[in-house]
Design an enzyme around this catalytic site. Sequence first.
Site, PDB file in Angstrom:
ATOM      1  N   PHE A 363       0.773  -1.173   0.006  1.00  0.00           N
ATOM      2  CA  PHE A 363      -0.012   0.093   0.016  1.00  0.00           C
ATOM      3  C   PHE A 363       0.854   1.398   0.140  1.00  0.00           C
ATOM      4  O   PHE A 363       0.248   2.419  -0.215  1.00  0.00           O
ATOM      5  CB  PHE A 363      -0.862   0.106   1.128  1.00  0.00           C
ATOM      6  CG  PHE A 363      -1.682  -1.234   1.153  1.00  0.00           C
ATOM      7  CD1 PHE A 363      -2.942  -1.449   0.582  1.00  0.00           C
ATOM      8  CD2 PHE A 363      -1.246  -2.249   2.113  1.00  0.00           C
ATOM      9  CE1 PHE A 363      -3.557  -2.593   0.546  1.00  0.00           C
ATOM     10  CE2 PHE A 363      -2.121  -3.257   2.341  1.00  0.00           C
ATOM     11  CZ  PHE A 363      -3.356  -3.531   1.506  1.00  0.00           C
ATOM     12  N   ALA A 364       2.002   1.008   0.239  1.00  0.00           N
ATOM     13  CA  ALA A 364       3.043   2.173   0.587  1.00  0.00           C
ATOM     14  C   ALA A 364       4.384   2.137   0.099  1.00  0.00           C
ATOM     15  O   ALA A 364       4.809   0.913  -0.354  1.00  0.00           O
ATOM     16  CB  ALA A 364       3.048   2.503   1.792  1.00  0.00           C
ATOM     17  N   VAL A 366       8.192   3.809   0.951  1.00  0.00           N
ATOM     18  CA  VAL A 366       8.893   4.604   1.842  1.00  0.00           C
ATOM     19  C   VAL A 366      10.019   5.159   1.328  1.00  0.00           C
ATOM     20  O   VAL A 366      10.920   4.471   0.699  1.00  0.00           O
ATOM     21  CB  VAL A 366       9.172   3.555   3.077  1.00  0.00           C
ATOM     22  CG1 VAL A 366       9.984   4.388   4.198  1.00  0.00           C
ATOM     23  CG2 VAL A 366       7.833   2.918   3.511  1.00  0.00           C
ATOM     24  N   ASP A 473       0.555  -8.481  12.307  1.00  0.00           N
ATOM     25  CA  ASP A 473       1.259  -8.699  11.029  1.00  0.00           C
ATOM     26  C   ASP A 473       2.948  -8.665  11.402  1.00  0.00           C
ATOM     27  O   ASP A 473       3.500  -8.072  10.893  1.00  0.00           O
ATOM     28  CB  ASP A 473       0.874  -7.748   9.962  1.00  0.00           C
ATOM     29  CG  ASP A 473       1.233  -8.305   8.430  1.00  0.00           C
ATOM     30  OD1 ASP A 473       1.562  -9.344   8.423  1.00  0.00           O
ATOM     31  OD2 ASP A 473       1.441  -7.236   7.617  1.00  0.00           O
ATOM     32  N   LYS A 475       6.188 -10.154  11.113  1.00  0.00           N
ATOM     33  CA  LYS A 475       6.991 -10.876  10.231  1.00  0.00           C
ATOM     34  C   LYS A 475       8.284 -10.251   9.819  1.00  0.00           C
ATOM     35  O   LYS A 475       8.256  -9.162  10.128  1.00  0.00           O
ATOM     36  CB  LYS A 475       6.112 -11.360   8.898  1.00  0.00           C
ATOM     37  CG  LYS A 475       5.693  -9.780   8.259  1.00  0.00           C
ATOM     38  CD  LYS A 475       5.054 -10.046   7.074  1.00  0.00           C
ATOM     39  CE  LYS A 475       4.428  -8.656   6.361  1.00  0.00           C
ATOM     40  NZ  LYS A 475       3.553  -9.048   5.204  1.00  0.00           N
ATOM     41  N   ASN A 478       8.613  -6.775   8.676  1.00  0.00           N
ATOM     42  CA  ASN A 478       7.868  -5.408   9.427  1.00  0.00           C
ATOM     43  C   ASN A 478       8.866  -5.209  10.487  1.00  0.00           C
ATOM     44  O   ASN A 478       8.413  -4.518  11.387  1.00  0.00           O
ATOM     45  CB  ASN A 478       6.459  -5.833   9.900  1.00  0.00           C
ATOM     46  CG  ASN A 478       5.688  -5.703   8.472  1.00  0.00           C
ATOM     47  OD1 ASN A 478       5.837  -4.940   7.573  1.00  0.00           O
ATOM     48  ND2 ASN A 478       4.518  -6.236   8.628  1.00  0.00           N
ATOM     49  N   ASP A 496       5.181  -1.023  10.754  1.00  0.00           N
ATOM     50  CA  ASP A 496       3.936  -1.364   9.929  1.00  0.00           C
ATOM     51  C   ASP A 496       2.697  -1.851  10.755  1.00  0.00           C
ATOM     52  O   ASP A 496       2.439  -3.109  10.993  1.00  0.00           O
ATOM     53  CB  ASP A 496       4.131  -2.289   8.808  1.00  0.00           C
ATOM     54  CG  ASP A 496       3.002  -2.624   7.783  1.00  0.00           C
ATOM     55  OD1 ASP A 496       2.213  -1.844   8.011  1.00  0.00           O
ATOM     56  OD2 ASP A 496       3.398  -3.204   6.726  1.00  0.00           O
ATOM     57  N   THR A 513      -0.114 -12.791   7.414  1.00  0.00           N
ATOM     58  CA  THR A 513       0.538 -13.286   6.456  1.00  0.00           C
ATOM     59  C   THR A 513       0.663 -14.846   6.860  1.00  0.00           C
ATOM     60  O   THR A 513       1.246 -15.360   7.877  1.00  0.00           O
ATOM     61  CB  THR A 513       1.808 -12.873   6.532  1.00  0.00           C
ATOM     62  OG1 THR A 513       1.866 -11.005   6.429  1.00  0.00           O
ATOM     63  CG2 THR A 513       2.849 -13.201   5.382  1.00  0.00           C
TER      64      THR A 513
HETATM   65  N1  ATP Z   1      10.650   3.604   9.440  1.00  0.00           N
HETATM   66  C1  ATP Z   1      11.440   3.037   8.349  1.00  0.00           C
HETATM   67  N2  ATP Z   1      12.849   2.975   8.215  1.00  0.00           N
HETATM   68  C2  ATP Z   1      13.116   2.268   7.222  1.00  0.00           C
HETATM   69  N3  ATP Z   1      12.805   1.659   6.335  1.00  0.00           N
HETATM   70  C3  ATP Z   1      11.473   1.580   6.536  1.00  0.00           C
HETATM   71  C4  ATP Z   1      10.479   2.165   7.518  1.00  0.00           C
HETATM   72  N4  ATP Z   1       9.258   1.852   7.617  1.00  0.00           N
HETATM   73  C5  ATP Z   1       9.157   1.019   6.466  1.00  0.00           C
HETATM   74  N5  ATP Z   1      10.324   0.981   5.810  1.00  0.00           N
HETATM   75  C6  ATP Z   1      10.769   0.063   4.664  1.00  0.00           C
HETATM   76  O1  ATP Z   1       9.809  -0.003   3.764  1.00  0.00           O
HETATM   77  C7  ATP Z   1       9.095  -1.400   3.510  1.00  0.00           C
HETATM   78  C8  ATP Z   1       7.513  -1.071   3.358  1.00  0.00           C
HETATM   79  O2  ATP Z   1       6.960  -0.642   4.585  1.00  0.00           O
HETATM   80  P1  ATP Z   1       5.456  -0.927   5.182  1.00  0.00           P
HETATM   81  O3  ATP Z   1       5.666  -2.315   5.483  1.00  0.00           O
HETATM   82  O4  ATP Z   1       5.290   0.082   6.155  1.00  0.00           O
HETATM   83  O5  ATP Z   1       4.614  -0.837   4.070  1.00  0.00           O
HETATM   84  P2  ATP Z   1       3.234  -1.290   3.595  1.00  0.00           P
HETATM   85  O6  ATP Z   1       2.839  -1.071   2.201  1.00  0.00           O
HETATM   86  O7  ATP Z   1       2.357  -0.732   4.758  1.00  0.00           O
HETATM   87  O8  ATP Z   1       3.723  -2.690   4.008  1.00  0.00           O
HETATM   88  P3  ATP Z   1       2.521  -4.074   3.794  1.00  0.00           P
HETATM   89  O9  ATP Z   1       2.446  -4.361   2.362  1.00  0.00           O
HETATM   90  O10 ATP Z   1       3.278  -5.057   4.542  1.00  0.00           O
HETATM   91  O11 ATP Z   1       1.241  -3.685   4.413  1.00  0.00           O
HETATM   92  C9  ATP Z   1       9.514  -2.091   4.765  1.00  0.00           C
HETATM   93  O12 ATP Z   1       9.556  -3.314   4.660  1.00  0.00           O
HETATM   94  C10 ATP Z   1      10.842  -1.284   5.041  1.00  0.00           C
HETATM   95  O13 ATP Z   1      11.588  -2.081   4.255  1.00  0.00           O
END
Ligand code: ATP
Length: 630
Positions: A363-364, A366, A473, A475, A478, A496, A513
């Site tokens: 969904f995101a 970073v 979640d 894993k 995260n 996450d 997951t």
């Molecule tokens: N605070 C942070 N500092 C450094 N890297 C980060 C941080 N937050 C997230 N990331 C990186 O970004 C990736 C994706 O972030 P996140 O898991 O929050 O996204 P998401 O889209 O919510 O994931 P999911 O698909 O599991 O829902 C993480 O696996 C990590 O590698």
Amino acid sequence: MENNLSRSGSRSSSVCELEKDLSDLEIMKSRTNRRNVMVRSQPARKAKRIRFFRNGDKFYSGVIIPVLPERYRSFDSLTADLTRVLVDNVTLPSGVRTIYSLEGRKIGKLDDLEDGQSYVCSGFGEPFKRIDYKASAVTPQSFRLSGPESLTDSASPSPARANNRLSRYLQTNGSNSTGNETPRISPAGDNVVRPRIVTIIRNGVKPRKVCRLLLNKRNSPTLEHALAAITECIKLDTGCVRKVFSQSGSPVNALNQFFEEEDVFFAYGNERVNQEDFELEFEESKAVLQCRKIKYNPVTRNARSGPKPRMPVKASGAARKKSEDGAAGDGDGNGDESALASLLPQPLRLKYSVGKIIGDGNFAVVRMCKDKSTGKEYALKVIDKAKCKGKEHYVEAEVRVMRKLCHPRIVSLIEDQDSPEWLFLIMELVGGGDLFDSIAAASKFPEPQARLLIAHLTSAIAYLHSLSIVHRDIKPENLLVDIGLDGSIRGLKLADFGLAVEVWRPLHAVCGTPTYVAPEILLETGYGLKIDVWAAGVILYILLCGFPPFSSPDGDQEKLFDAILSARLEFPAPHWERVSAGAIDLIANMLRPQPVLRFDAEDVLDHAWMSDDYDETCDFRTWYDDDDSS
Ligand SMILES: Nc1ncnc2c1ncn2[C@@H]1O[C@H](COP(=O)(O)OP(=O)(O)OP(=O)(O)O)[C@@H](O)[C@H]1O
């Protein structure tokens, strides 16, 4: 009606009398006010305690199951449950198909089962076999270790034997013994203590807490020390453990008794000892069996044939693909920062400069970002609202939960802003990538390193759970890692919170997951905080051997779920040969299928293996030698 109420409340009536009073009350009420009847709670009904034998098996001492209408709505649900517990102990390939009385009368409904009586379970097409079943129930336990039946015998104690020993104890100590008399302390003989895992049942209301404890020279040089270790392990409400009995009813008053044949013990504080304490309830039997299964099954050197299971594939960065035609990110992880910067709400745009992509999820995306005035770096998570259609409540919950949190092992939220299409979270930056990549690089970790990582993860979970928040979640993807200058992992932080929620009642949404999902989520019977401990247990298992405890060889999700539900936890050689018994014990307690028996986060932190001075080199060899001989 009032009379009825005060009568049943003031006298010490039996449960039956109370039930009768209440049912009279119910009839009277139903005549006068139907709505009242609807809201009145049902009187607690007493379980029928029934012992079930295996048809024709004179060595099986049976299992006692409390039969309650609330637990078994139909006769079939009882036979299904019996099948589950019996197949572990006796040969019963087709499961329980028919139940007979000891005289051979077929039982057809739950009401036919009488409290305190014994019955016989038979499989498909088996005629009833008339033998002296009760004789097996009082057979001494000396044949225990001869085969698979040994599991059965220790799970269902021999009440007669226990009673005899107990009677002797009660005669000597008086039935009103407060138990303040601390057992005689006997110093350890040189050869008495060897690493050994015992099962401790904490005295209390049934089903009682069943714990496993590793006794060794470090924590049990004397009986006093062993009692202290048991106290620490079971956390007795009434203070210190003062009395311990073996399952056959012998009071433990010498250290060597912990290292002899019996390995299930009952621990008491000052409470009185009763003969019924030595009978295990169904749930308790299952828990004891589970402990033994974990002990005996897993650690044979050739436990599993076939290829080593593989790690699951990391979830692909769907957001990254999207970024090729959107502004949130780009294909190579760099560039187009200015396009994103233009999307940032003005307060963020003024304050931060946006850098390269450091991660993505479903969904995101970073990215790195930097506070223009201080130069401090942060992580900017850009959540694509279009991808969250219908799941907006999860996104809102993520922000709401993160705002509440403040813990050194949890990624902190610095600020958040949103626009019609995007949600922007400025978070603490954790620079070493995620644990998934570290596992991929290292394959597996030495125990001290795994201990550090699990200590950090569990302290984050314990904190969340103290706020009644479940992450849902947990894993490796995260868990973000801190890497030292020498490239070693210094610690981790939980991230996450997209699925996190506050838990006030059992949850039912199936989410998470697959590799890390707890059985109670799949069973859809309602779940709570303990699912996070399960996931952490899966992670600890992976850290120590490089592959997950439950998997499907061909990647089929249904088979994976079957493996999780089967709860067959294996520690196959050669991968687990050099892992300490303490680590195995902790994993087994984190991966208990029954949430009520599973460790909670605090229990994990209190486990002997988690202590910095745990010496893993001292116990693994003896553990294997033990198992080979059994
Ligand atoms: N605070 C942070 N500092 C450094 N890297 C980060 C941080 N937050 C997230 N990331 C990186 O970004 C990736 C994706 O972030 P996140 O898991 O929050 O996204 P998401 O889209 O919510 O994931 P999911 O698909 O599991 O829902 C993480 O696996 C990590 O590698």
